[in-house]
Design an enzyme around this catalytic site. Structure first.
Site, PDB file in Angstrom:
ATOM      1  N   GLY A 117      30.303  88.954  64.431  1.00 51.49           N
ATOM      2  CA  GLY A 117      30.939  88.033  63.498  1.00 51.49           C
ATOM      3  C   GLY A 117      31.491  88.720  62.271  1.00 51.49           C
ATOM      4  O   GLY A 117      31.347  89.934  62.086  1.00 51.49           O
ATOM      5  N   GLY A 123      24.591  87.510  61.531  1.00 46.42           N
ATOM      6  CA  GLY A 123      24.973  86.394  60.682  1.00 46.42           C
ATOM      7  C   GLY A 123      24.530  85.075  61.286  1.00 46.42           C
ATOM      8  O   GLY A 123      23.721  85.036  62.212  1.00 46.42           O
ATOM      9  N   GLY A 158      29.140  80.694  67.114  1.00 43.11           N
ATOM     10  CA  GLY A 158      30.550  80.432  66.846  1.00 43.11           C
ATOM     11  C   GLY A 158      31.460  81.499  67.424  1.00 43.11           C
ATOM     12  O   GLY A 158      32.609  81.236  67.777  1.00 43.11           O
ATOM     13  N   GLY A 159      30.927  82.718  67.555  1.00 42.74           N
ATOM     14  CA  GLY A 159      31.673  83.814  68.158  1.00 42.74           C
ATOM     15  C   GLY A 159      31.407  83.992  69.636  1.00 42.74           C
ATOM     16  O   GLY A 159      31.856  84.979  70.236  1.00 42.74           O
ATOM     17  N   GLU A 206      22.892  87.848  71.513  1.00 40.39           N
ATOM     18  CA  GLU A 206      22.273  87.845  70.186  1.00 40.39           C
ATOM     19  C   GLU A 206      20.817  87.406  70.272  1.00 40.39           C
ATOM     20  O   GLU A 206      19.936  87.997  69.637  1.00 40.39           O
ATOM     21  CB  GLU A 206      23.053  86.917  69.251  1.00 40.39           C
ATOM     22  CG  GLU A 206      24.425  87.456  68.875  1.00 40.39           C
ATOM     23  CD  GLU A 206      25.278  86.453  68.122  1.00 40.39           C
ATOM     24  OE1 GLU A 206      26.266  86.886  67.502  1.00 40.39           O
ATOM     25  OE2 GLU A 206      24.984  85.246  68.160  1.00 40.39           O
TER      26      GLU A 206
END
Length: 215
Positions: free
Chosen positions: A27, A80, A94-95, A101
């Protein structure tokens, strides 16, 4: 907000110790962290990356990228978030890198989340909750999530994750019990990963500012 992101990323560098293999998220805020990490790359062994995007940026700086299967458990993971509540529970994805992750967060002793102040919320859910799904199960999972939560799933059309899957974004949620919702959504057949980081939440949250605030 770009300056706040940079300040949070710079603060996170203080947690990097000599000889570490550092877990790196994905991000715009993490991009600042990678740039800062490049300045001390002589002190670390390398990085484990959560996405092709971050891998490219790490390699651009000459930082060695190591596979998680070869690194063992990590001391530190920096990433993030799209939203963060007062209990350090997060919405991420969102990415579209949420699965990798979450894997790296699980493998790490310490998870540092770097955000700008706009990401702090009293209740998670204003940002649509990403859910990674097997392509053939997309419509089924969307119907089940709608029935279970009352939220409105939308297909993030045209987006394919690094794992070859698709993303549903769940709108209009008020997530008062993030751990419970994470557990329930994970049990739906076809769900690969839910963008709630509640069971494995952040250990430290750094909010960018002058000075950065460490929670």
């Amino acid at each position: 907000m770009s300056e706040a992101k940079r300040l949070a990323a710079e603060k996170a560098i203080e947690y990097v110790e000599d000889g570490m293999i550092v877990g790196v998220g994905t991000g715009s805020t993490v991009a600042y962290f990678i740039d800062a990490l490049a300045r001390i790359q002589h002190r670390i062994k390398g990085a484990v990356s959560s996405s092709e995007q971050s891998t490219a940026r790490l390699k651009q700086h000459g930082i060695e990228v190591i596979e998680l299967n070869h690194s063992g458990n990590l001391s530190l993971y920096v990433d993030g978030a799209d939203e963060c509540d007062a209990n350090k529970c997060l919405i991420k994805g969102g990415g579209a890198a949420l699965t990798r992750e979450k894997i790296i967060a699980e493998a790490s002793e310490r998870f540092i989340c770097i955000i700008d102040p706009s990401k702090q919320v009293p209740v998670l859910g204003r940002f649509p909750l990403p859910v990674e799904v097997i392509p053939m199960a997309r419509s089924l999972v969307a119907r089940q999530i709608r029935d279970m939560t009352g939220g409105q799933p939308t297909w993030r059309e045209g987006v394919v994750t690094d794992n070859g899957n698709q993303i549903l974004d769940i709108h209009n949620l008020q997530i008062t019990d993030p751990e419970k919702l994470e557990r329930e959504l994970n049990q739906l057949p076809g769900v690969v990963c839910v963008g709630l980081f509640a069971r494995r939440r952040a250990d430290v949250v750094i909010v960018g500012g002058e000075p950065p605030v460490v929670l």
